[in-house]
Design an enzyme around this catalytic site. Structure first.
Site, PDB file in Angstrom:
ATOM      1  N   ASP A 206       0.833  -1.191   0.000  1.00  0.00           N
ATOM      2  CA  ASP A 206       0.000   0.000   0.000  1.00  0.00           C
ATOM      3  C   ASP A 206       0.876   1.253   0.000  1.00  0.00           C
ATOM      4  OD1 ASP A 206      -2.788   1.060   0.350  1.00  0.00           O
ATOM      5  OD2 ASP A 206      -1.909   1.911   2.158  1.00  0.00           O
ATOM      6  N   GLU A 270       1.613  -0.437  -4.956  1.00  0.00           N
ATOM      7  CA  GLU A 270       0.644   0.588  -5.336  1.00  0.00           C
ATOM      8  C   GLU A 270       1.442   1.874  -5.527  1.00  0.00           C
ATOM      9  OE1 GLU A 270      -3.470   2.616  -3.641  1.00  0.00           O
ATOM     10  OE2 GLU A 270      -1.792   2.270  -2.292  1.00  0.00           O
TER      11      GLU A 270
END
Length: 551
Positions: A206, A270
């Site tokens: 993330d 990401e």
């Protein structure tokens, strides 16, 4: 030898919305395990699990209170181990979502920092700073959080006095960690090894362009850019050069495990950065194996725009030796059926046709692909959820529904004609954590499997063809001469893919019936809003130089 991840098709499981095994209205790890045969039948190579760690759920698990355990609402470590074992038995890889940029305000480290006070070692793990103004009543800088409001919150010191401020680039319940403190890196080294030791095949990272902030935390010339775009735009808070050292280290850790048993572990980031060339820096041979390429996800339905996006990705990302990681849907974005249609509650015929065509385009492109649960069912965005059930912190912080993410997170329909549509095991009166609309009945999994014209069969057939054609995810790409509004390319292995972005039929680039088409496709014609695949040896009519890698 081809590395499994280079052309893998992975399936994102949003755990709390996949399948509920306990009847409490929330999906769990046992539900994921029960759904593995369904995913095997679909034909995906692996799954990426959204966060299931202990968390107060202010941002549905992306506010982590303990990185090495399972929240009781989702199960326990024993159930996680059974899930990994079951997935391996079926040949399905398992990736975990790891959140290194920030933790929960209920994480023991942050609670310790609040108790320890100014100048403490505990506060040095975060970004604590004195406020501006005569009494420190103003935030240390002008940054705004991506989810709305200031990026700083003021704490009360142990003696009860107004105190320092701490940085949170998302919500106050998600304080950003200070990666310039070596304790932070050492902690995540332990976390990565903990889960690798439990048998996972890698991590989805993330906010992989985050972690480091500008050392001096200066004012931004455009402080509201992140909130306005809901993206990592502030150059002082994201994409700092030091982050690449972290990924080099994590890559070395993964390679240590690979060297032990020959089973390659994967890091996929990401990564949201301004240009494709900056994106490519994250997937250099000693850094992340892959990074999500979001430009296709955000592209408007336009042939020229899609061609530009694909060309840049093939040039800059594939040029590093990695493969492009394509994505059309995820847990943060409006689903394609709605995005490409007229934005009605149930999508539209046009949105459905375009979403089917886009799926075939993505699955034909060289590289890897990530699916988001429900896209294989043709689900549209649920746009009419009442305010009182919305849980997205963006809505709580801004009061605006414009960018909320609940609509793509509604629990999946599995069977039946009324909610919970088989989502909650052996239950008919359970209310899922987000309400399911009545029209979900038309998209339930049991109906999709029974209808050979469904989205599900399109995805399944596309995945079967990917597996039957050698190295479909690898290879070269050449654009073909096409009518206006049509995108056509041929791969080095002879696979031709054409997409008609317009509404009128055009001549097909290859004679004869296609191998696979997103809708009815007579031989010799390509209808509007339709994509199709052919195999052809006649590839001499290309217009551009070959792009990509041939292996």
């Amino acid at each position: 030898m081809l590395k499994w991840w280079r052309d893998a098709v992975m399936y994102q499981v949003y755990v709390r919305s996949f399948l509920d095994s306990t009847g409490d209205g929330i999906g769990d790890l046992a539900g994921v395990r029960a759904g593995l045969p369904y995913l095997k039948k679909l034909g995906v190579d692996g799954i990426w699990l959204s966060p299931f760690y202990p968390s107060p759920q202010h941002d549905h698990g992306y506010d982590v209170a303990d990185y090495c355990d399972v929240d009781p609402v989702f199960g326990d470590l024993g159930e996680f181990d059974r899930l990994v074992t079951g997935a391996r038995r079926l040949g399905i890889k398992v990736l975990l979502d790891i959140v290194p940029n920030h933790c929960s305000s209920e994480h023991p480290w942050f609670r310790e920092a609040l108790d320890a006070g100014r100048g403490s070692a505990a506060r040095a793990r975060f970004h604590f700073a004195e406020g501006r103004g005569p009494a420190g009543e103003e935030p240390p800088n002008n940054w705004h959080a991506m989810f709305g409001g200031p990026a700083w919150s003021r704490v009360t010191e142990p003696d009860g006095s107004p105190g320092q401020w701490y940085l949170h680039m998302f919500t106050p319940e998600q304080p950003d960690l200070n990666w310039r403190n070596p304790e932070v890196g050492a902690h995540f080294d332990h976390v990565v090894r903990f889960w690798l030791d439990r048998g996972v095949d890698g991590f989805r990272i993330d906010v992989a362009a985050g972690l480091f902030k500008h050392r001096e935390l200066p004012d931004s010339p455009d402080p509201e850019a992140d909130a306005r775009t809901r993206d990592s735009v502030n150059p002082l808070a994201w994409n700092q050069p030091e982050v690449h050292d972290v990924w080099r280290h994590w890559r070395s850790v993964c390679e240590q495990y690979t060297a032990r048993d020959g089973r390659e572990r994967l890091l996929v980031g990401e990564v949201s950065v301004p240009t494709t060339r900056e994106h490519a820096l994250y997937v250099r041979p000693d850094e992340l194996h892959q990074a999500f390429f979001f430009d296709l996800l955000s592209a408007p339905w336009d042939a020229d725009h899609f061609r530009k996006v694909v060309s840049e990705a093939m040039q800059d990302i594939a040029g590093t030796g990695s493969t492009v990681t394509w994505v059309l849907n995820n847990h943060d974005q409006v689903r394609t059926v709605t995005r490409y249609g007229d934005h009605g509650t149930e999508g539209s015929g046009l949105g459905t046709a375009r979403a089917r065509a886009a799926a075939l385009l993505m699955l034909a492109l060289p590289g890897a692909a990530y699916l988001y649960q429900g896209e294989e069912l043709g689900l549209a965005e649920v746009l009419d959820l009442p305010d009182e059930v919305l849980t997205d912190p963006i809505f709580r912080r801004t009061g605006s529904r414009a960018r909320i993410r609940d609509g793509c997170r509604v629990p999946l329909p599995w069977s039946g004609h009324a909610s919970p549509f088989g989502f909650s095991a052996d239950a008919v009166d359970v209310k899922p954590w987000l309400p399911q609309p009545d029209w979900f009945a038309e998209h339930a999994t049991d109906r999709a499997l029974a209808d050979t014209s469904s989205f599900w069969h399109l995805y399944r057939d596309g995945l079967q063809l990917r597996h039957s054609l050698p190295q479909l995810g690898e290879g070269t790409l050449r654009w073909l001469e096409s009518a206006p509004g049509v995108l056509s390319f041929v791969r080095g292995d002879g696979l031709v893919c054409a997409v008609n972005f317009g509404t009128a039929p055009v001549p097909a680039p290859v004679p004869g019936a296609p191998l696979l088409a997103s809708g009815p496709c007579p031989a010799g014609l390509l209808p509007g809003s339709t994509a199709a695949w052919w195999i052809s040896d006649n590839t001499s009519h290309n217009t551009d130089d070959t792009m990509g890698l041939s292996r």
